[in-house]
Write an enzyme that holds these catalytic residues in place. Structure first.
Site, mmCIF file in Angstrom:
data_model
loop_
_atom_site.group_PDB
_atom_site.id
_atom_site.type_symbol
_atom_site.label_atom_id
_atom_site.label_comp_id
_atom_site.label_asym_id
_atom_site.label_seq_id
_atom_site.Cartn_x
_atom_site.Cartn_y
_atom_site.Cartn_z
ATOM 1 N N ASP A 129 13.313 -13.650 60.246
ATOM 2 C CA ASP A 129 12.812 -15.367 59.917
ATOM 3 C C ASP A 129 12.360 -16.083 61.055
ATOM 4 O OD1 ASP A 129 12.888 -17.690 58.509
ATOM 5 O OD2 ASP A 129 13.765 -16.708 56.700
ATOM 6 N N ASN A 151 9.622 -10.500 52.013
ATOM 7 C CA ASN A 151 10.246 -11.538 51.072
ATOM 8 C C ASN A 151 9.683 -12.990 51.521
ATOM 9 O OD1 ASN A 151 12.082 -13.322 49.210
ATOM 10 N ND2 ASN A 151 12.925 -13.929 51.213
ATOM 11 N N LYS A 156 -0.459 -14.440 45.826
ATOM 12 C CA LYS A 156 0.578 -13.563 45.304
ATOM 13 C C LYS A 156 -0.419 -12.435 44.342
ATOM 14 C CE LYS A 156 4.336 -15.172 46.433
ATOM 15 N NZ LYS A 156 5.201 -14.626 47.413
ATOM 16 N N TYR A 193 -1.559 -20.647 46.095
ATOM 17 C CA TYR A 193 -0.230 -19.839 46.272
ATOM 18 C C TYR A 193 -0.646 -18.819 45.271
ATOM 19 C CZ TYR A 193 4.350 -18.423 44.607
ATOM 20 O OH TYR A 193 5.671 -17.970 44.511
ATOM 21 N N ASP A 227 7.850 -14.591 63.253
ATOM 22 C CA ASP A 227 6.803 -15.445 62.538
ATOM 23 C C ASP A 227 5.955 -14.443 61.738
ATOM 24 O OD1 ASP A 227 4.373 -16.611 61.541
ATOM 25 O OD2 ASP A 227 4.316 -17.651 63.542
#
Length: 183
Positions: A41, A93, A163, A159, A66
């Site tokens: 993360d 994720n 996805k 967004y 990153d």
């Protein structure tokens, strides 16, 4: 075999966006099944999450990542191989949202959302592939969203597009990686 009996002992699994939220929950679950989890993360909170997992008696480490950085991904894979000898799984994720109508979406908004969500997923799959080929198998989970299936929210155009891209990319990776026993 039900999931409650699934053993991940001796499996090395990288989880992105693992500092908190769903990534931290995935990391805890995988570790509870015996996996050696690498929490990745950009948020340094990931170290505290890894420590909490270790305090529960499971195996976890933190690597700052990153997901939009090719060099960070290459470094993560090198470190994983150096410490564990292989990588068996990847959970992509990490993700960011954005709630602006198209006419209000800046180029910076677009680049951030597509960068973290789609570019991060692409780089993760591409950079982890040689390690999984070396291991002779592997599993990759790319997180998506119902927003990538159907235009549910008109104020989430970038967004949703990111996805949807992840969904198609995942299908094509499954096809491309099948010869290496990577699902």
């Amino acid at each position: 075999m039900g999931f409650e009996k699934l053993s991940l002992v001796d499996r090395v699994i990288v989880v992105t966006g693992a500092a908190k939220g769903m990534g931290a929950a995935c990391s805890r679950l995988l570790a509870s099944r015996g996996a050696e989890v690498i929490l990745a993360d950009i948020d340094e909170q990931g170290e505290a999450t890894a420590e909490a997992i270790r305090d529960e008696g499971a195996s976890a480490s933190f690597i700052r990542l990153d997901v939009t950085s090719e060099k960070d991904w290459q470094s993560l894979v090198r470190q994983a191989i150096a410490v564990h000898g292989r990588v068996d799984g990847l959970v992509n994720n990490a993700g960011v949202g954005g709630s602006r109508r198209i006419e209000l979406t800046t180029l910076e908004d677009y680049e951030r959302i597509m960068g973290v969500n789609f570019k991060g997923t692409f780089l993760g799959c591409r950079e982890i592939l040689p390690a999984m080929k070396l291991a002779g198998k592997g599993s990759i989970v790319n997180f998506g969203s119902t927003s990538g299936l159907k235009a549910i929210f008109p104020f989430l155009p970038i967004y949703s597009a990111s996805k949807a891209a992840i969904r198609m990319f995942t299908k094509l990776c499954a096809w491309d990686f099948r010869e290496y026993d990577i699902r």
